[in-house]
Design an enzyme around this catalytic site. Structure first.
Site, PDB file in Angstrom:
ATOM      1  N   TYR A  80      -3.698  13.901  -4.077  1.00 61.10           N
ATOM      2  CA  TYR A  80      -3.647  12.499  -4.507  1.00 61.10           C
ATOM      3  C   TYR A  80      -3.382  12.489  -5.991  1.00 61.10           C
ATOM      4  CZ  TYR A  80      -3.930   9.395  -0.627  1.00 61.10           C
ATOM      5  OH  TYR A  80      -3.820   8.439   0.456  1.00 61.10           O
ATOM      6  N   TRP A 120       2.349   1.769  -3.409  1.00 59.96           N
ATOM      7  CA  TRP A 120       1.236   2.020  -4.432  1.00 59.96           C
ATOM      8  C   TRP A 120       1.391   3.756  -4.611  1.00 59.96           C
ATOM      9  CZ3 TRP A 120      -3.454   4.930  -3.437  1.00 59.96           C
ATOM     10  CH2 TRP A 120      -4.227   4.752  -4.590  1.00 59.96           C
ATOM     11  N   HIS A 121       1.285   4.393  -3.231  1.00 58.31           N
ATOM     12  CA  HIS A 121       1.173   5.631  -3.299  1.00 58.31           C
ATOM     13  C   HIS A 121       2.488   6.503  -3.866  1.00 58.31           C
ATOM     14  CE1 HIS A 121      -1.851   4.839  -0.090  1.00 58.31           C
ATOM     15  NE2 HIS A 121      -2.159   6.086  -0.382  1.00 58.31           N
ATOM     16  N   GLY A 122       3.637   5.809  -4.049  1.00 57.04           N
ATOM     17  CA  GLY A 122       4.547   6.634  -4.515  1.00 57.04           C
ATOM     18  C   GLY A 122       6.179   5.707  -4.492  1.00 57.04           C
ATOM     19  N   GLY A 139       0.714  -1.307  -0.193  1.00 55.54           N
ATOM     20  CA  GLY A 139       0.115   0.011   0.143  1.00 55.54           C
ATOM     21  C   GLY A 139       0.886   1.232   0.098  1.00 55.54           C
TER      22      GLY A 139
END
Length: 473
Positions: free
Chosen positions: A470, A325-327, A322
């Site tokens: 986001y 996934w964000h960066g 997770g």
């Protein structure tokens, strides 16, 4: 095109709304659906038309693979599984190339003293969201939980512009029936009123709260090494509040816009900073991402049906993924690791039958979230550690409230920012959230007046258009 821009609010949205329902009024159902897909692709292309072919190819590929998975007889289970692996792998490779290639090469060069050239690939907008959305579609097609949709319906499911750029991450079974329901093919005045109400709440959050908090947070992080303990905490709390108000604002606006078209998007936030545990936080924060990670990562790994050690391992894997996934950065990996570790501690605590006083539980949970957001915001680990050092090491501490201005550029320092900071802090904990307000909404003259006032105030405040946080993920 941004939700918080004049061209979207005054041109794109009303034109799309009236043309769509005009086509429906003429019983041109396929044309109306095609127009909504075209409008959504136009909306996406406004940011950078170079990536339009990418989303089109991604949709076509996943549509073909998904329908093939649905049609393959279960007697050929091995072939079906290979097709699923091929489909998921292709999506991950595509996401990996655009989002993680340079990060991977940078670390290879660092570890092996090599000199591979970086591509400096520009991250396509929304690739993380539409990739996850389509992976879930492939998995459900493999399980036989989808239908054989026509391509136009599938394209609308992927590209529907209210949720295309930054979610919520929607599921085919909650969207496809709505697009084809005859009850949704006529204008519904209650949905229009409710949609505008929640849209302008989101717009108000963005322009009056999130964008102002960003001034304090951004300047504070840039000057992290010079902050005293008070200024450092104001900086971290400003970002904690900014992130919530910015992302929840986008989600509110997305939910509101979708309601104009009689489509109900899933709830994505439910007062997350009121959580009394890290587990409760993830049931309230970015709910659709939590759902995806649970259903398509945590449960396939074994979920809660395995030994305690395996449960803890599954939690760590899920949240590290997770974070990634964000960066593409170690700060996101550390952030994911810390949340995974916190959930492991929470599980151990629960299994031992231990409980905390609810006020102390909230205090611990909120402060953990606030501290870990430092890694989420920081440009690198060094900046994060510098700010954390300033937050916990005493140096020249003076609690005079106007000292917060030290972290602001001189031209931006003003008392209004401090007021926004204090008010937004208490709004997060003591008042109803936008979803609760939406559930209690009544279409009356009073509510119409509130919508008009909120809309005018928010539109007048849109001096500078800023992207949503986001969009970077």
């Amino acid at each position: 095109m941004l939700f918080n821009s004049y061209e979207f609010i005054l041109l794109f949205l009303p034109i799309t709304f009236f043309v769509y329902f005009f086509l429906l009024s003429q019983r041109l159902f396929i044309a109306s659906k095609g127009f909504l897909v075209f409008s959504s692709l136009f909306f996406y292309s406004w940011f950078n038309i170079a990536y339009l072919p990418l989303i089109l190819l991604s949709m076509l590929f996943n549509y073909i693979v998904g329908n093939s998975l649905y049609r393959v007889n279960n007697k050929f289970q091995e072939n079906k599984k290979l097709l699923l692996i091929f489909g998921i792998s292709t999506n991950i490779v595509l996401l990996g190339y655009f989002k993680y290639y340079d990060f991977f090469i940078e670390n290879v060069n660092f570890l092996f003293h090599s000199n591979f050239e970086l591509l400096h690939v520009l991250l396509p907008l929304a690739i993380s969201f539409f990739t996850f959305q389509q992976i879930s579609y492939l998995v459900d097609s493999y399980k036989g939980e989808t239908k054989e949709y026509d391509f136009l319906s599938y394209a609308l499911f992927v590209t529907f512009f209210p949720q295309l750029i930054a979610g919520p991450i929607v599921h085919h079974k909650e969207m496809m029936p709505q697009f084809s329901s005859p009850f949704n093919l006529v204008k519904r005045h209650k949905n229009i009123a409710l949609g505008l109400f929640i849209f302008f709440i989101g717009l108000f959050k963005k322009v009056y709260i999130a964008d102002k908090l960003s001034i304090m947070a951004s300047n504070g992080f840039l000057q992290a090494e010079y902050l005293n303990i008070y200024e450092a905490w104001v900086t971290s709390l400003s970002y904690t509040l900014q992130l919530y108000y910015d992302f929840s604002a986008y989600t509110d606006m997305a939910i509101g816009i979708a309601l104009l078209f009689n489509i109900k998007l899933p709830i994505n936030f439910n007062s997350p900073y009121k959580a009394l545990s890290i587990q409760e936080f993830w049931r309230r924060w970015h709910i659709t991402l939590s759902r995806f990670l649970r259903d398509y990562v945590y449960i396939p790994l074994g979920g809660n049906r395995v030994s305690h050690f395996r449960i803890y391992t599954n939690l760590m894997i899920t949240f590290v993924l997770g974070g990634i996934w964000h960066g593409a950065g170690f700060t996101f990996i550390i952030w994911g690791f810390l949340h995974g570790f916190a959930l492991v501690i929470h599980k151990i605590w629960q299994n031992a039958g231990l409980k905390l006083n609810k006020y102390f539980a909230w205090f611990v949970t909120f402060n953990f979230i606030n501290i870990t957001w430092v890694f989420f915001k920081a440009e690198n680990i060094e900046q994060a550690l510098t700010l954390l050092h300033s937050m916990f090491i005493y140096k020249d501490f003076d609690i005079h409230i106007y000292q917060v201005k030290y972290i602001l550029a001189n031209t931006l320092a003003n008392d209004k920012l401090i007021v926004v900071f204090v008010v937004s802090f208490f709004l997060s904990f003591l008042f109803k959230n936008s979803i609760e307000l939406m559930n209690n909404f009544q279409a009356t003259k009073k509510s119409a007046g509130i919508i008009i006032v909120m809309g005018v105030i928010a539109l007048l405040e849109m001096h500078q258009v800023s992207e949503f946080l986001y969009f970077n993920f």
